[in-house]
Write an enzyme that holds these catalytic residues in place. Structure first.
Site, PDB file in Angstrom:
ATOM      1  N   GLN A   1       1.822  13.211  -3.426  1.00  0.00           N
ATOM      2  CA  GLN A   1       2.337  13.311  -2.053  1.00  0.00           C
ATOM      3  C   GLN A   1       3.859  13.856  -2.222  1.00  0.00           C
ATOM      4  OE1 GLN A   1       2.659  10.037   0.971  1.00  0.00           O
ATOM      5  NE2 GLN A   1       4.714   9.691  -0.096  1.00  0.00           N
TER       6      GLN A   1
ATOM      7  N   HIS B   1      11.186   1.067  -2.437  1.00  0.00           N
ATOM      8  CA  HIS B   1      11.882   1.607  -1.269  1.00  0.00           C
ATOM      9  C   HIS B   1      13.213   1.426  -1.379  1.00  0.00           C
ATOM     10  CE1 HIS B   1       7.896   0.193   0.812  1.00  0.00           C
ATOM     11  NE2 HIS B   1       7.778   1.589   0.956  1.00  0.00           N
TER      12      HIS B   1
ATOM     13  N   MET C   1       6.459   3.430   5.508  1.00  0.00           N
ATOM     14  CA  MET C   1       5.420   3.021   6.278  1.00  0.00           C
ATOM     15  C   MET C   1       5.807   1.423   6.208  1.00  0.00           C
ATOM     16  SD  MET C   1       1.978   4.550   5.971  1.00  0.00           S
ATOM     17  CE  MET C   1       1.170   3.767   4.668  1.00  0.00           C
TER      18      MET C   1
ATOM     19  N   MET D   1       5.285  -1.251  -7.908  1.00  0.00           N
ATOM     20  CA  MET D   1       5.524  -1.890  -6.855  1.00  0.00           C
ATOM     21  C   MET D   1       4.879  -1.066  -5.607  1.00  0.00           C
ATOM     22  SD  MET D   1       9.343  -3.712  -6.533  1.00  0.00           S
ATOM     23  CE  MET D   1       9.813  -4.709  -7.890  1.00  0.00           C
ATOM     24  N   SER D   2       4.076  -1.779  -4.750  1.00  0.00           N
ATOM     25  CA  SER D   2       3.451  -1.072  -3.729  1.00  0.00           C
ATOM     26  C   SER D   2       3.253  -2.267  -2.798  1.00  0.00           C
ATOM     27  CB  SER D   2       2.190  -0.652  -4.013  1.00  0.00           C
ATOM     28  OG  SER D   2       1.180  -0.547  -3.101  1.00  0.00           O
TER      29      SER D   2
ATOM     30  N   GLN E   1      -3.040   9.480   8.728  1.00  0.00           N
ATOM     31  CA  GLN E   1      -3.261   9.691   7.024  1.00  0.00           C
ATOM     32  C   GLN E   1      -3.903   8.467   6.695  1.00  0.00           C
ATOM     33  OE1 GLN E   1       0.842   8.851   6.358  1.00  0.00           O
ATOM     34  NE2 GLN E   1       0.384   7.786   4.693  1.00  0.00           N
TER      35      GLN E   1
HETATM   36  P1  AMP Z   1       5.136   3.806   1.617  1.00  0.00           P
HETATM   37  O1  AMP Z   1       5.996   2.929   2.410  1.00  0.00           O
HETATM   38  O2  AMP Z   1       4.284   3.161   0.699  1.00  0.00           O
HETATM   39  O3  AMP Z   1       4.514   5.069   2.222  1.00  0.00           O
HETATM   40  O4  AMP Z   1       6.336   4.662   0.573  1.00  0.00           O
HETATM   41  C1  AMP Z   1       7.482   5.048   1.313  1.00  0.00           C
HETATM   42  C2  AMP Z   1       8.060   5.791  -0.034  1.00  0.00           C
HETATM   43  O5  AMP Z   1       8.337   4.971  -0.921  1.00  0.00           O
HETATM   44  C3  AMP Z   1       7.284   6.964  -0.622  1.00  0.00           C
HETATM   45  O6  AMP Z   1       8.303   8.236  -0.891  1.00  0.00           O
HETATM   46  C4  AMP Z   1       6.814   6.246  -1.963  1.00  0.00           C
HETATM   47  O7  AMP Z   1       6.511   7.137  -2.891  1.00  0.00           O
HETATM   48  C5  AMP Z   1       8.110   5.379  -2.418  1.00  0.00           C
HETATM   49  N1  AMP Z   1       7.645   4.300  -2.922  1.00  0.00           N
HETATM   50  C6  AMP Z   1       6.643   3.666  -2.869  1.00  0.00           C
HETATM   51  N2  AMP Z   1       6.398   2.654  -3.774  1.00  0.00           N
HETATM   52  C7  AMP Z   1       7.402   3.043  -4.660  1.00  0.00           C
HETATM   53  C8  AMP Z   1       7.814   2.405  -6.139  1.00  0.00           C
HETATM   54  N3  AMP Z   1       7.180   1.663  -6.579  1.00  0.00           N
HETATM   55  N4  AMP Z   1       9.022   2.905  -6.530  1.00  0.00           N
HETATM   56  C9  AMP Z   1       9.621   4.020  -5.975  1.00  0.00           C
HETATM   57  N5  AMP Z   1       9.205   4.563  -4.878  1.00  0.00           N
HETATM   58  C10 AMP Z   1       8.320   4.089  -4.237  1.00  0.00           C
END
Ligand code: AMP
Length: 292
Positions: free
Chosen positions: A156, A40, A33, A187-188, A64
Site C-alpha cells: 500500500q 496508528h 480505518m 499490530m492490526s 477497498q
Molecule cells: P488501517 O486502519 O489498518 O487502514 O491502517 C491505517 C494506517 O496505519 C496504515 O498506513 C497502516 O499501514 C498503518 N498501520 C496499521 N498497522 C500498523 C502497525 N502495526 N504499525 C505501523 N503502522 C500500522
C-alpha cells in the site's frame, strides 16, 4: 479536557483545512480505518511532531473491500478512537460516512498499474483501486503537507508513493516501521478477530520473517533457501493457510531470486478465517520486546 471535534462533512473539512493553510500552518495527516492501536498511534505521534496541525481520518472504505470480505464486520469504535486520538495530540478527526465520500453518480477511479498487481493486488482484485481512490480523495479534501503510512502495509505504501509521484501530488509521504506486540505479532485492527489459540498460531508470521532475515544476515542470498525456511515454519502451524510468500524488490516490487538489502519478504496467511499480512526488509530484520 474538551472532547475532540469530529467533522463528518467534506465541505466542513475543506473549510477547516483552508483556514489552517491561510494562516500558514503545515498539516500532518494520518488516514486510517479506525479501531486504533499502537501502530496508528506511532503515525499520529510522528505527525504531531512534523506538522503544526494534525488531522486523523477514520473511514472504513467500502470500495477497498471485495465481495465476501469483512467490510460489514470490520471493528468500529469511534468513542474509544477519539480518546486515543486526543492522547496522541490530534486536532481534528474527519469521519465521513460512505454516502458523503461516494455520493450518487460517483464514477471516477484512481488506478496505479504495475505495483498494484502482485501480492495483495492478486489476492484481492480491486483492493488497491479502492485504496488509491479514497486516499486521492482524502488528499484533495485535507490538502496535507505530510501524510503518514505504516510499512505494515508495505505494498500500500509503495502504491501510494507511486500515485503521489505520478500525479504530482503536493504531499510528502512518510513511511514508518511496523509496531509489534511484545511477542512479535504485528499490530492490526483485524487481530481482534483472533481467538486465544489463533492469536498464538499467528506468531508463525513474525517467526518466519525473523528466520528469513536471520538467514540473509548470516550471508544467505538465495531466495529459494529462505523460502524453504519460511514454508517450513508456516507449514508446521496447523492453523495457518498460506495466501502468498513472496520476495520482492522493496521499491518496484519486482520478484527477486537473489536477495539484497532492499528485498522485502511479504506474507499473507490465513489463521482460521482471519487473513493477516506482515513483511520484513530482509537486510533490516525485525525486533520485538520479548526477543531483545
Ligand atoms: P488501517 O486502519 O489498518 O487502514 O491502517 C491505517 C494506517 O496505519 C496504515 O498506513 C497502516 O499501514 C498503518 N498501520 C496499521 N498497522 C500498523 C502497525 N502495526 N504499525 C505501523 N503502522 C500500522
Amino acid at each position: 479536557m474538551p472532547d475532540i471535534s469530529i467533522i463528518t462533512s467534506v465541505r466542513e473539512m475543506r473549510e477547516w483545512t483552508a483556514a489552517a493553510r491561510a494562516e500558514g500552518a503545515t498539516i500532518s495527516f494520518v488516514p486510517t480505518m479506525g479501531f486504533l492501536h499502537e501502530g496508528h498511534a506511532s503515525l499520529m505521534r510522528e505527525g504531531r511532531k512534523r506538522g503544526d496541525l494534525l488531522v486523523l481520518s477514520i473511514f472504513v472504505n467500502p470500495t477497498q473491500f471485495g465481495v465476501g470480505e469483512d467490510f460489514e464486520s470490520y471493528p468500529r469504535n469511534l468513542s474509544r478512537d477519539s480518546e486515543i486520538a486526543r492522547a496522541c495530540g490530534v486536532d481534528i478527526i474527519f469521519a465521513p460516512d460512505a454516502r458523503e465520500m461516494y455520493p450518487a453518480g460517483f464514477q471516477t477511479w484512481v488506478n496505479v498499474e504495475t505495483v498494484s498487481l502482485p501480492l495483495c493486488g492478486a489476492s484481492r482484485p480491486g483492493h488497491f483501486r479502492g485504496v488509491t481512490t479514497v486516499v486521492a480523495k482524502l488528499f484533495n479534501i485535507v490538502k496535507p503537507t505530510f501524510a503518514f503510512f505504516g510499512e505494515k502495509d508495505f505494498q500500500q505504501l509503495t502504491v501510494i508513493r507511486r500515485m503521489v509521484d505520478d500525479l504530482n501530488m503536493e504531499v510528502e509521504v512518510v513511511g514508518l516501521p511496523t509496531v509489534r506486540e511484545a511477542d512479535g505479532l504485528a499490530m492490526s485492527s483485524r487481530n481482534s478477530y483472533l481467538s486465544a489459540a489463533e492469536r498464538k498460531s499467528a506468531l508463525c508470521l513474525s517467526r518466519a520473517l525473523d528466520a528469513a532475515s536471520t538467514l540473509y544476515r548470516s550471508g544467505v542470498v538465495s531466495v529459494a533457501r529462505m523460502r524453504e525456511e519460511v514454508m517450513g515454519i508456516l507449514g508446521r502451524e496447523p492453523e495457518a493457510r498460506i495466501d502468498y510468500v513472496e520476495f520482492r524488490d522493496g521499491e518496484n516490487l519486482e520478484e527477486r531470486e537473489l536477495a539484497d538489502d532492499r528485498t522485502v519478504l511479504a506474507l499473507a496467511v490465513r489463521i482460521g478465517s482471519t487473513r493477516l499480512i506482515d513483511n520484513v526488509i530482509v537486510g533490516r530484520g525485525i525486533t520485538w520486546k520479548e526477543k531483545c
